[in-house]
Write a protein that holds these residues in place. Sequence first.
Motif, PDB file in Angstrom:
ATOM      1  N   LEU A 348       0.730  -1.049   0.026  1.00  0.00           N
ATOM      2  CA  LEU A 348       0.039   0.092   0.135  1.00  0.00           C
ATOM      3  C   LEU A 348       0.992   1.193  -0.152  1.00  0.00           C
ATOM      4  N   ARG A 349       1.979   1.159   0.845  1.00  0.00           N
ATOM      5  CA  ARG A 349       2.917   2.264   0.699  1.00  0.00           C
ATOM      6  C   ARG A 349       3.823   2.440  -0.618  1.00  0.00           C
ATOM      7  N   GLN A 350       3.931   1.226  -1.397  1.00  0.00           N
ATOM      8  CA  GLN A 350       4.230   1.488  -2.761  1.00  0.00           C
ATOM      9  C   GLN A 350       3.423   2.186  -3.708  1.00  0.00           C
ATOM     10  N   CYS A 351       2.110   1.591  -3.637  1.00  0.00           N
ATOM     11  CA  CYS A 351       0.984   2.341  -4.292  1.00  0.00           C
ATOM     12  C   CYS A 351       0.951   3.636  -4.175  1.00  0.00           C
ATOM     13  N   GLU A 352       1.080   4.141  -2.738  1.00  0.00           N
ATOM     14  CA  GLU A 352       0.792   5.579  -2.477  1.00  0.00           C
ATOM     15  C   GLU A 352       1.990   6.332  -3.070  1.00  0.00           C
ATOM     16  N   SER A 353       3.094   5.554  -3.268  1.00  0.00           N
ATOM     17  CA  SER A 353       4.225   6.536  -3.784  1.00  0.00           C
ATOM     18  C   SER A 353       4.226   6.568  -5.341  1.00  0.00           C
ATOM     19  N   MET A 354       3.587   5.394  -5.918  1.00  0.00           N
ATOM     20  CA  MET A 354       3.253   5.516  -7.379  1.00  0.00           C
ATOM     21  C   MET A 354       2.260   6.431  -7.716  1.00  0.00           C
ATOM     22  N   ALA A 355       1.257   6.620  -6.764  1.00  0.00           N
ATOM     23  CA  ALA A 355       0.079   7.736  -7.066  1.00  0.00           C
ATOM     24  C   ALA A 355       0.677   9.077  -6.775  1.00  0.00           C
ATOM     25  N   ASP A 356       1.637   9.266  -6.001  1.00  0.00           N
ATOM     26  CA  ASP A 356       2.389  10.567  -5.849  1.00  0.00           C
ATOM     27  C   ASP A 356       3.075  10.886  -7.095  1.00  0.00           C
ATOM     28  N   PHE A 357       3.662   9.948  -7.701  1.00  0.00           N
ATOM     29  CA  PHE A 357       4.626  10.028  -8.780  1.00  0.00           C
ATOM     30  C   PHE A 357       3.687  10.429 -10.003  1.00  0.00           C
ATOM     31  N   GLU A 358       2.554   9.883  -9.911  1.00  0.00           N
ATOM     32  CA  GLU A 358       1.651  10.047 -11.190  1.00  0.00           C
ATOM     33  C   GLU A 358       0.924  11.743 -10.935  1.00  0.00           C
ATOM     34  N   ILE A 359       0.956  11.999  -9.980  1.00  0.00           N
ATOM     35  CA  ILE A 359       0.469  13.386  -9.460  1.00  0.00           C
ATOM     36  C   ILE A 359       1.593  14.434  -9.963  1.00  0.00           C
ATOM     37  N   GLU A 360       2.769  14.048  -9.675  1.00  0.00           N
ATOM     38  CA  GLU A 360       3.786  15.189  -9.872  1.00  0.00           C
ATOM     39  C   GLU A 360       3.977  15.094 -11.290  1.00  0.00           C
ATOM     40  N   GLU A 361       3.981  13.987 -12.099  1.00  0.00           N
ATOM     41  CA  GLU A 361       4.011  14.121 -13.595  1.00  0.00           C
ATOM     42  C   GLU A 361       3.009  14.917 -14.316  1.00  0.00           C
ATOM     43  N   THR A 362       1.678  14.665 -13.598  1.00  0.00           N
ATOM     44  CA  THR A 362       0.686  15.204 -14.096  1.00  0.00           C
ATOM     45  C   THR A 362       0.705  16.836 -14.265  1.00  0.00           C
ATOM     46  N   LEU A 363       1.235  17.264 -12.870  1.00  0.00           N
ATOM     47  CA  LEU A 363       1.438  18.782 -12.542  1.00  0.00           C
ATOM     48  C   LEU A 363       2.490  19.331 -13.410  1.00  0.00           C
ATOM     49  N   ARG A 364       3.593  18.425 -13.906  1.00  0.00           N
ATOM     50  CA  ARG A 364       4.548  18.935 -14.809  1.00  0.00           C
ATOM     51  C   ARG A 364       4.099  19.467 -16.064  1.00  0.00           C
ATOM     52  N   ALA A 365       3.241  18.604 -16.509  1.00  0.00           N
ATOM     53  CA  ALA A 365       2.708  18.807 -17.837  1.00  0.00           C
ATOM     54  C   ALA A 365       1.338  19.872 -17.756  1.00  0.00           C
ATOM     55  N   LEU A 366       0.946  20.009 -16.626  1.00  0.00           N
ATOM     56  CA  LEU A 366      -0.276  21.046 -16.757  1.00  0.00           C
ATOM     57  C   LEU A 366      -0.137  22.396 -17.003  1.00  0.00           C
ATOM     58  N   PRO A 367       1.282  22.903 -16.577  1.00  0.00           N
ATOM     59  CA  PRO A 367       1.170  24.331 -17.013  1.00  0.00           C
ATOM     60  C   PRO A 367       1.149  24.745 -18.313  1.00  0.00           C
ATOM     61  N   ALA A 368       1.806  23.731 -19.124  1.00  0.00           N
ATOM     62  CA  ALA A 368       1.948  23.745 -20.677  1.00  0.00           C
ATOM     63  C   ALA A 368       0.909  23.515 -21.484  1.00  0.00           C
ATOM     64  N   LYS A 369      -0.011  22.752 -20.721  1.00  0.00           N
ATOM     65  CA  LYS A 369      -1.582  22.321 -21.362  1.00  0.00           C
ATOM     66  C   LYS A 369      -2.337  23.469 -21.087  1.00  0.00           C
ATOM     67  N   ALA A 370      -2.092  24.080 -19.856  1.00  0.00           N
ATOM     68  CA  ALA A 370      -2.989  25.283 -19.651  1.00  0.00           C
ATOM     69  C   ALA A 370      -2.740  26.205 -20.392  1.00  0.00           C
ATOM     70  N   GLU A 371      -1.677  26.613 -20.835  1.00  0.00           N
ATOM     71  CA  GLU A 371      -1.197  27.832 -21.478  1.00  0.00           C
ATOM     72  C   GLU A 371      -1.763  27.358 -23.033  1.00  0.00           C
ATOM     73  N   VAL A 372      -1.734  26.285 -23.553  1.00  0.00           N
ATOM     74  CA  VAL A 372      -2.089  26.092 -24.792  1.00  0.00           C
ATOM     75  C   VAL A 372      -3.669  26.094 -24.811  1.00  0.00           C
ATOM     76  N   TYR A 373      -4.307  25.509 -23.947  1.00  0.00           N
ATOM     77  CA  TYR A 373      -5.738  25.695 -24.101  1.00  0.00           C
ATOM     78  C   TYR A 373      -6.306  27.218 -23.756  1.00  0.00           C
ATOM     79  N   GLY A 374      -5.626  27.909 -22.857  1.00  0.00           N
ATOM     80  CA  GLY A 374      -5.961  29.226 -22.482  1.00  0.00           C
ATOM     81  C   GLY A 374      -5.952  30.017 -23.783  1.00  0.00           C
ATOM     82  N   THR A 375      -4.519  30.000 -24.355  1.00  0.00           N
ATOM     83  CA  THR A 375      -4.391  30.812 -25.517  1.00  0.00           C
ATOM     84  C   THR A 375      -5.178  30.411 -26.745  1.00  0.00           C
ATOM     85  N   LEU A 376      -5.549  29.378 -26.938  1.00  0.00           N
ATOM     86  CA  LEU A 376      -6.582  29.038 -27.865  1.00  0.00           C
ATOM     87  C   LEU A 376      -7.785  29.562 -27.663  1.00  0.00           C
ATOM     88  N   THR A 377      -8.286  29.460 -26.437  1.00  0.00           N
ATOM     89  CA  THR A 377      -9.692  29.923 -26.343  1.00  0.00           C
ATOM     90  C   THR A 377      -9.999  31.623 -26.281  1.00  0.00           C
TER      91      THR A 377
END
Length: 400
Positions: A348-377
């Motif tokens: 369960l601790r390993q699963c928690e670490s994996m979920a934390d990693f997925e969150i960090e990876e999503t957050l790294r890509a979020l600013p670029a995606k937000a800029e693209v969609y915001g600029t397009l809109t």
Amino acid sequence: MKKFRYKGYDENSVAQIGTLEAENYAEAYAVLQYQGVKVVSLAPERVSVVKLFEDFYLKYKLGGRWCAVFFRELSVMLGVMTLHDSLQTLERAARGHISEKILNELVETVEGGETFSAALRRYEIIFGNNSIQSVEIGETSGRLQEVTARLAEQLERNYATNRKVRSAMYYPLVVFGAALLAAVVMINITLPVFESFYGQNGQKLPLITSIFLAGGRFLNEHLFLISVIILAAIIFFIIIYREVDEVKFFCDNLKLKIKILREIELRNLFSRLGFLLESGVTLDAAINLSAASSGNLKMQRLLEKIKTSVENGERFGATLKRVLKDFSPLYLGLIVTGEASGNIVEMLRQCESMADFEIEETLRALPAKAEVYGTLTAGVIVGALVFSIVLPILSMTDLF
């Protein structure tokens, strides 16, 4: 689910005051009896409008970081002094701060003989049901210092995640706001010039220009009414979201389809399950407590199904595979392996670490995606407005 406030005593004659969620009065009474609480009073919780707004104001002013700091400082102090002395020290340090009222009430409640978790229940909207239940388990097991340290860590991670999401949204919101401001200026200042000119020459404006003019005129004439309707719709939605389970279930189900929200929910679930099992809580009780602490109704119902299956003798891993089939198979595979090897807490601790990693990876890509969609809109809005201006200018050649 309804909230009930109760007062009573446990088998050691210690006062028990708090709230719990149940479908009806009979179920709430049965739950308290099962927990060994001799009920003195039990009634549906009624929160005054003034109290509700006061708590929301406190939550807004304090922010998510305050709770993390509170539990972090408390965990450190519990290593060298009692709970009462720790709370008094924090209360003295908060003189003149907006949190002084909360800490003062916590000290008075604990001095009056109530448990720390019962004292926190008075400000459930600020501390959250998950934190309060964890504190209750820590008090029962005698591991309050460890529990508060883990709570601080979890709240710090959640606060950091929320802060990163908000930061990623700043750029697209600013761009979108600038586009709306440009739209207001063009519709109210630039386009009426063309309307007057075309009217003097007995000509009709291009369709897109007429649409923008009509829309701007309608908004100017009914701005107050539109604002009232939007505000009423928001309040109505909040009320039905809180009171109607079907609406909350639908919205919470949509939340779980958004990757970052789903991973945050899973990270908190794995963390809580692992901690409860490590504290000696049985598997079915750990699942039940995790369900009660989750703010997502969809997740609550999934966990209730899992709990029922486990109580009926089905293996935990097999139940997860059947009920959570839409979630990542990596998590499920680790839990099945951990159950088979007798090391489920570590998995369960390993699963928690994996979920934390997925969150960090999503957050790294979020600013670029937000800029693209915001600029397009913003580009679509400004482009349509520019087209509504250029088209009449080009059409002027037909008027001479």
